[in-house]
Design a protein around this motif. Structure first.
Motif, PDB file in Angstrom:
ATOM      1  N   SER A 278       0.813  -1.211   0.000  1.00  0.00           N
ATOM      2  CA  SER A 278       0.000   0.000   0.000  1.00  0.00           C
ATOM      3  C   SER A 278       0.851   1.269   0.000  1.00  0.00           C
ATOM      4  O   SER A 278       0.383   2.314  -0.423  1.00  0.00           O
ATOM      5  CB  SER A 278      -0.972  -0.001   1.180  1.00  0.00           C
ATOM      6  OG  SER A 278      -0.279  -0.276   2.355  1.00  0.00           O
ATOM      7  N   THR A 279       2.108   1.187   0.474  1.00  0.00           N
ATOM      8  CA  THR A 279       2.941   2.389   0.466  1.00  0.00           C
ATOM      9  C   THR A 279       3.835   2.446  -0.778  1.00  0.00           C
ATOM     10  O   THR A 279       4.435   3.480  -1.056  1.00  0.00           O
ATOM     11  CB  THR A 279       3.848   2.452   1.702  1.00  0.00           C
ATOM     12  OG1 THR A 279       4.618   1.258   1.745  1.00  0.00           O
ATOM     13  CG2 THR A 279       3.049   2.592   2.971  1.00  0.00           C
ATOM     14  N   HIS A 280       3.975   1.357  -1.488  1.00  0.00           N
ATOM     15  CA  HIS A 280       4.801   1.266  -2.703  1.00  0.00           C
ATOM     16  C   HIS A 280       6.250   1.601  -2.443  1.00  0.00           C
ATOM     17  O   HIS A 280       6.928   2.112  -3.313  1.00  0.00           O
ATOM     18  CB  HIS A 280       4.285   2.203  -3.811  1.00  0.00           C
ATOM     19  CG  HIS A 280       2.843   2.014  -4.092  1.00  0.00           C
ATOM     20  ND1 HIS A 280       2.357   0.926  -4.767  1.00  0.00           N
ATOM     21  CD2 HIS A 280       1.767   2.769  -3.754  1.00  0.00           C
ATOM     22  CE1 HIS A 280       1.052   1.006  -4.853  1.00  0.00           C
ATOM     23  NE2 HIS A 280       0.647   2.120  -4.248  1.00  0.00           N
ATOM     24  N   SER A 281       6.741   1.356  -1.219  1.00  0.00           N
ATOM     25  CA  SER A 281       8.143   1.715  -0.973  1.00  0.00           C
ATOM     26  C   SER A 281       8.738   0.883   0.142  1.00  0.00           C
ATOM     27  O   SER A 281       8.047   0.510   1.098  1.00  0.00           O
ATOM     28  CB  SER A 281       8.244   3.196  -0.607  1.00  0.00           C
ATOM     29  OG  SER A 281       9.562   3.471  -0.208  1.00  0.00           O
ATOM     30  N   PHE A 282      10.058   0.588   0.007  1.00  0.00           N
ATOM     31  CA  PHE A 282      10.815  -0.032   1.092  1.00  0.00           C
ATOM     32  C   PHE A 282      11.589   1.023   1.866  1.00  0.00           C
ATOM     33  O   PHE A 282      12.281   0.714   2.813  1.00  0.00           O
ATOM     34  CB  PHE A 282      11.815  -1.052   0.527  1.00  0.00           C
ATOM     35  CG  PHE A 282      11.231  -2.418   0.331  1.00  0.00           C
ATOM     36  CD1 PHE A 282      10.869  -3.184   1.433  1.00  0.00           C
ATOM     37  CD2 PHE A 282      11.054  -2.940  -0.931  1.00  0.00           C
ATOM     38  CE1 PHE A 282      10.346  -4.445   1.263  1.00  0.00           C
ATOM     39  CE2 PHE A 282      10.527  -4.204  -1.095  1.00  0.00           C
ATOM     40  CZ  PHE A 282      10.160  -4.961  -0.004  1.00  0.00           C
ATOM     41  N   ASN A 283      11.496   2.260   1.409  1.00  0.00           N
ATOM     42  CA  ASN A 283      12.275   3.340   2.020  1.00  0.00           C
ATOM     43  C   ASN A 283      11.511   3.905   3.214  1.00  0.00           C
ATOM     44  O   ASN A 283      10.391   4.398   3.085  1.00  0.00           O
ATOM     45  CB  ASN A 283      12.499   4.433   0.970  1.00  0.00           C
ATOM     46  CG  ASN A 283      13.435   5.490   1.504  1.00  0.00           C
ATOM     47  OD1 ASN A 283      13.354   5.877   2.666  1.00  0.00           O
ATOM     48  ND2 ASN A 283      14.313   5.962   0.638  1.00  0.00           N
ATOM     49  N   LEU A 284      12.124   3.817   4.396  1.00  0.00           N
ATOM     50  CA  LEU A 284      11.412   4.213   5.606  1.00  0.00           C
ATOM     51  C   LEU A 284      11.053   5.695   5.586  1.00  0.00           C
ATOM     52  O   LEU A 284       9.993   6.102   6.059  1.00  0.00           O
ATOM     53  CB  LEU A 284      12.271   3.894   6.829  1.00  0.00           C
ATOM     54  CG  LEU A 284      12.552   2.399   7.040  1.00  0.00           C
ATOM     55  CD1 LEU A 284      13.489   2.189   8.205  1.00  0.00           C
ATOM     56  CD2 LEU A 284      11.268   1.641   7.260  1.00  0.00           C
ATOM     57  N   HIS A 285      11.956   6.504   5.006  1.00  0.00           N
ATOM     58  CA  HIS A 285      11.711   7.946   4.949  1.00  0.00           C
ATOM     59  C   HIS A 285      10.459   8.220   4.136  1.00  0.00           C
ATOM     60  O   HIS A 285       9.577   9.007   4.531  1.00  0.00           O
ATOM     61  CB  HIS A 285      12.928   8.631   4.330  1.00  0.00           C
ATOM     62  CG  HIS A 285      13.065  10.059   4.738  1.00  0.00           C
ATOM     63  ND1 HIS A 285      12.363  11.063   4.130  1.00  0.00           N
ATOM     64  CD2 HIS A 285      13.829  10.643   5.696  1.00  0.00           C
ATOM     65  CE1 HIS A 285      12.684  12.207   4.695  1.00  0.00           C
ATOM     66  NE2 HIS A 285      13.579  11.989   5.652  1.00  0.00           N
ATOM     67  N   THR A 286      10.354   7.554   3.009  1.00  0.00           N
ATOM     68  CA  THR A 286       9.195   7.745   2.139  1.00  0.00           C
ATOM     69  C   THR A 286       7.919   7.300   2.849  1.00  0.00           C
ATOM     70  O   THR A 286       6.877   7.960   2.759  1.00  0.00           O
ATOM     71  CB  THR A 286       9.363   6.922   0.849  1.00  0.00           C
ATOM     72  OG1 THR A 286      10.711   7.038   0.427  1.00  0.00           O
ATOM     73  CG2 THR A 286       8.431   7.386  -0.219  1.00  0.00           C
ATOM     74  N   ILE A 287       8.025   6.159   3.553  1.00  0.00           N
ATOM     75  CA  ILE A 287       6.830   5.640   4.238  1.00  0.00           C
ATOM     76  C   ILE A 287       6.322   6.646   5.258  1.00  0.00           C
ATOM     77  O   ILE A 287       5.122   6.891   5.367  1.00  0.00           O
ATOM     78  CB  ILE A 287       7.157   4.288   4.914  1.00  0.00           C
ATOM     79  CG1 ILE A 287       7.419   3.228   3.843  1.00  0.00           C
ATOM     80  CG2 ILE A 287       6.023   3.841   5.814  1.00  0.00           C
ATOM     81  CD1 ILE A 287       7.879   1.900   4.372  1.00  0.00           C
ATOM     82  N   VAL A 288       7.251   7.278   5.995  1.00  0.00           N
ATOM     83  CA  VAL A 288       6.825   8.262   6.989  1.00  0.00           C
ATOM     84  C   VAL A 288       6.227   9.486   6.298  1.00  0.00           C
ATOM     85  O   VAL A 288       5.189   9.994   6.719  1.00  0.00           O
ATOM     86  CB  VAL A 288       8.002   8.675   7.894  1.00  0.00           C
ATOM     87  CG1 VAL A 288       7.587   9.760   8.855  1.00  0.00           C
ATOM     88  CG2 VAL A 288       8.527   7.476   8.654  1.00  0.00           C
ATOM     89  N   ASP A 289       6.868   9.910   5.225  1.00  0.00           N
ATOM     90  CA  ASP A 289       6.386  11.114   4.529  1.00  0.00           C
ATOM     91  C   ASP A 289       4.947  10.972   4.064  1.00  0.00           C
ATOM     92  O   ASP A 289       4.186  11.935   4.064  1.00  0.00           O
ATOM     93  CB  ASP A 289       7.293  11.414   3.331  1.00  0.00           C
ATOM     94  CG  ASP A 289       8.420  12.346   3.732  1.00  0.00           C
ATOM     95  OD1 ASP A 289       8.304  12.960   4.822  1.00  0.00           O
ATOM     96  OD2 ASP A 289       9.418  12.436   2.998  1.00  0.00           O
TER      97      ASP A 289
END
Lengths: 372, 156, 332
Positions: free
Chosen positions: C168-179
């Motif tokens: 659902s977030t389309h990302s493994f990048n924690l920064h992106t997930i928080v953003d």
């Protein structure tokens, strides 16, 4: 053993639980033969705390043995004293004043509540839950304070004498005991919510450690163990000693035969003991607390007799033989834990280690009582 | 568990043992519970304790304790078995005497497995040998104990 | 050397010191928090003697552990036995590398951060197992066997839950997930019911797995002190023993950091105001308090109860959650 030895998987190993192990509450050793996490054979090894109380009973006068009784089952020490003085009184034909009998019942039942509370805490520690122990100790502390005010000690009581008790109770004790009954009743729902309804606790107890009524009979397991297996064997009802016949109480019995049944029996017994204490306080007659003319050096006539009491752990019995001298000729102390532990070997076969330790905890063992 | 066999019936069963042997040392007596703490006091010949145990097992009695007494003056040892009925609460005491120089009698641990530990304990304290016991090794005393502390002639 | 390289080196050094300091501080003061909270729950007072309100207790404990003798039992596998405590603290500290504590405070922000954390997390299991087997103690061996079964059982639902989140977030990048979760608590993944109505359940599963993966009560099969004496730690003494506990607490911190990032909006304020490090720490420590709370409220589960919970309840639920997320993504 030899047929078991053949059945043992070739990768089985021996695990020594104890004599120093957190689950055994003392110097009990259990030699487990394990197949992975399953128990193939469990052999209890006892005697690490053996002090030969029975020999001490023979080489000193009857009265001098009294303090020893508090050092067997020290968690419920008053019952041992009651069993011993009861046997000697029966042997010597002493009649105890009624007030003393009531005081014995009140203090013993308070001691039973204290012992069961300690068990609930220790059992939860066996299961890995530490917090209830402190709540149990909080309540137990009130009882110990009360009993200390009349007996002078907090653990190894030596309060009963041949023909009565050594101290009369005062008004402070009576008021304190009434307050305790009320406060303990108000605490019971908390224990229920905190422990009895805890899902993990129930999963760990329900259906675990089944002891059939017949096993209990053949091994002589008594107390909450046999009452949790559906047999209403309670010495207080079967052979009413002291003034139990004048008091109204129920014997809690559960037929599930598992750890949960033994837990529920003990919790219900706390409630029943509170009822007994309340009634006995109400009926407490005036009068002396010691029989007249009890000789300093008691010399019961020749003969033997048996006297047993319902201790917090089961039937505590004393068989005393007198040869007419100041010392007992022979004093047999029948400890409930001894028989309760003896069925562990058979009943733990094929259990998982975790469950077997829950079963061991549910038997409520006090090791010095087994070793004597 | 079935209800208790009345003490009278038990008494008859025990008397049957005594008659079969025609041994005069058998003795069956109803006793006053208030004075003795037991309802039935039975003395049987030592070799008959197994039969006595089987009678009590059939009547659904529970084993409570086994102990010994050293009668030094009589040159005998007495073994006392205490049984109780878990439903009726009736008590039966079974006694047997063995000569002191050859204290042997059959084990009842095949009938009551709980007797196993009580007999081991009695062997520890008195040196009484229970024949047919699966493992008469010290229970409470040290593994290598060779003494029997409750014998009246025991000197530490 | 160019100025950029120097800056990079200094940055690296600062982060290294910072992370180790953060890990050590947390390990020390979470023990104090645990003891204080436990005593508060148990009508006791906890440590009060060392320093004001017992605040210096962790220091005293550290000194005590370090001054104790390191015992080497006769039959242990010496290299593995000694490697155990060292190896067990390294992975959780390395996990901190990619945790974004705030908008700017992150050691290395890389795209597969989430994956890296789980990769390192798996190492801890093996180290504990090796330490248990190397101890040549039967209690340790049983605990070592248990921990493998336990960690396999709980890794699966954990990864499946995280997978559905990544979908659902389309990302493994924690920064992106928080953003993605900026602007108020209704944007948090925990409450993004639009993408997946089962999100709160997913968080619950994550939390249970966090307890199991960090071997905390009620799932502390590794230690199981009333059954297995001290489990895999039985033969360890002094700081060897202490390092296992440091690792346990750092694991909890990493787990709670990850929960904060994945479900609770990281450094964002619940009301869309003043984002920053403090919000991150508040959320993270609140979760730590919950972990401690659970420990002192429940008895330990049976071992098979623990496995049943995972294989029969958590894994099917996690898979259902994954399926639902996929369906929702396809439909909306």
């Amino acid at each position: 053993m030899s047929s078991d030895a053949q059945a043992i998987h070739h990768e089985s190993f021996v695990l020594n639980v104890g004599p120093q192990h957190p689950a055994t509450h003392g110097v009990l050793r259990i030699k487990l033969t394990m197949d992975g996490e399953y128990i193939v054979d469990a052999e209890p090894v006892i005697g690490y705390g053996h002090r030969m109380h029975e020999k001490m009973g023979e080489n000193r006068s009857y009265a001098k043995f009294l303090p020893n009784t508090g050092r067997m089952d020290y968690v419920a020490a008053l019952f041992n004293g009651h069993g011993y003085v009861g046997a000697v009184e029966r042997l010597a034909g002493l009649v105890v004043p009624e007030r003393a009998e009531y005081i014995r019942v009140i203090t013993c039942e308070l001691n039973r509540i204290a012992s069961h509370l300690l068990w609930v805490g220790a059992f939860l520690v066996d299961l890995g839950g530490f917090t209830p122990l402190l709540y149990c100790f909080d309540d137990r502390e009130h009882i110990l304070d009360l009993i200390e005010s009349v007996t002078g000690s907090r653990l190894t009581f030596c309060y009963f004498r041949f023909g009565g008790v050594c101290n009369d109770v005062d008004d402070n004790f009576i008021v304190g005991a009434r307050d305790f009954v009320a406060s303990m009743r108000s605490r019971m729902p908390m224990y229920d919510a905190f422990v009895s309804k805890n899902i993990i606790f129930r999963k760990r107890c329900e259906g675990i450690g089944i002891l059939s009524a017949d096993d209990c009979r053949k091994y002589g397991a008594t107390g909450p163990v046999i009452r949790g297996s559906g047999v209403a064997y309670d010495v207080r009802k079967m052979e009413p000693y002291s003034v139990y016949s004048q008091l109204d109480f129920n014997v809690p019995v559960y037929t599930e035969c598992d750890c949960m049944a033994r837990y529920r029996v003990r919790i219900d017994e706390i409630v029943e003991s509170l009822r007994i204490v309340e009634q006995a306080l109400g009926k407490l007659p005036a009068g002396p607390v010691m029989a007249d003319k009890v000789p300093r050096a008691l010399k019961p006539p020749k003969g033997d007799c048996y006297f047993n009491v319902e201790s917090a752990r089961g039937s505590f019995g004393v068989r005393a033989f007198s040869d007419g001298s100041e010392n007992a000729y022979r004093l047999k102390l029948r400890s409930p834990c001894f028989s309760n532990l003896s069925l562990f070997q058979e009943c733990s076969r094929g259990m998982l280690l975790t469950d077997a330790l829950a079963l061991l905890g549910s038997l409520d063992l006090v090791i010095p009582d087994i070793d004597r | 568990m079935e209800s208790a066999m009345p003490v009278k019936d038990l008494k008859a069963s025990f008397e049957a043992i005594a008659q079969r042997d025609a041994v005069s040392q058998s003795l069956v007596a109803e006793t006053d519970h208030a004075a003795k703490g037991t309802n039935l006091d039975v003395t049987v010949p030592a070799e008959r304790v197994g039969d006595a145990a089987r009678i009590l097992d059939l009547a659904a009695y529970m084993i409570e304790a086994i102990t010994g007494v050293d009668w030094l003056a009589d040159k005998q040892m007495e073994i006392v078995y205490d049984f109780v009925h878990p439903v009726s609460g009736e008590r039966v005491t079974v006694r047997a005497r063995v000569p002191r120089d050859k204290p042997e009698l059959p084990s009842i641990s095949a009938v009551f497995p709980g007797a196993n530990w009580h007999e081991r304990e009695t062997h520890d304290f008195f040196g009484i040998v229970f024949e047919g016991h699966p493992g008469l090794i010290p229970l409470l005393l040290p593994e290598d104990a060779t003494f029997h502390p409750l014998r009246k002639d025991f000197a530490p | 050397m160019t100025e950029g390289m120097v800056m990079n080196l200094v940055r690296l050094l600062l982060y290294l010191v910072g992370m180790i300091g953060f890990a050590a501080f947390n390990a020390a003061y979470l023990t104090l928090l645990e003891r204080k909270q436990a005593s508060w729950m148990q009508l006791r007072r906890g440590p009060t003697e060392v320093g004001p309100w017992g605040l210096l207790q962790p220091v005293a404990d550290g000194v005590k552990l370090m001054s104790k003798q390191l015992l080497l039992p006769r039959d242990v596998d010496v290299p593995l036995f000694l490697l155990g405590p060292i190896m067990v603290v390294v992975p959780p500290i390395l996990c901190l590398v990619t945790i974004p504590f705030s908008e700017t405070l992150v050691a290395r922000n890389f795209n597969l951060g989430l994956l890296m954390i789980f990769a390192f997390g798996a190492i801890s299991t093996f180290v504990l197992m090796l330490a248990g087997l190397a101890s040549a103690n039967k209690f340790s061996s049983i605990a070592a066997a248990r921990i493998v079964a336990q960690n396999i059982a709980y890794e699966i639902p954990l990864l499946v839950i995280v997978l559905s989140l990544v979908m659902s977030t389309h990302s493994f990048n924690l920064h992106t997930i928080v953003d993605q979760q900026a602007g108020g608590f209704w944007h948090w993944n925990l409450l993004r019911l639009g993408t997946n109505p089962l999100m709160p359940v997913a968080f619950l599963i994550y939390f249970i797995c966090l307890l199991a993966e960090s071997n905390r009560a009620p799932f502390d099969m590794v230690e199981a002190e009333s059954e297995l004496v001290a489990g895999v730690f039985t033969e360890y003494s002094g700081m060897g023993f202490g390092l296992f506990f440091i690792a346990e607490y750092v694991n909890i911190v990493v787990g709670c950091c990850l929960a904060t990032i994945l479900f609770l909006g990281g450094w964002h304020c619940p009301f869309g105001l003043l984002p920053g490090l403090h919000w991150f720490l508040i959320k993270m420590y609140a979760l730590c308090v919950m972990v401690v709370w659970v420990r002192w409220s429940f008895p330990r589960t049976q071992f098979y109860g623990l496995l049943n919970l995972s294989w029969k309840i958590l894994i099917p639920l996690a898979l259902a959650n994954l399926l639902l997320t996929a369906v929702m993504l396809k439909l909306f």
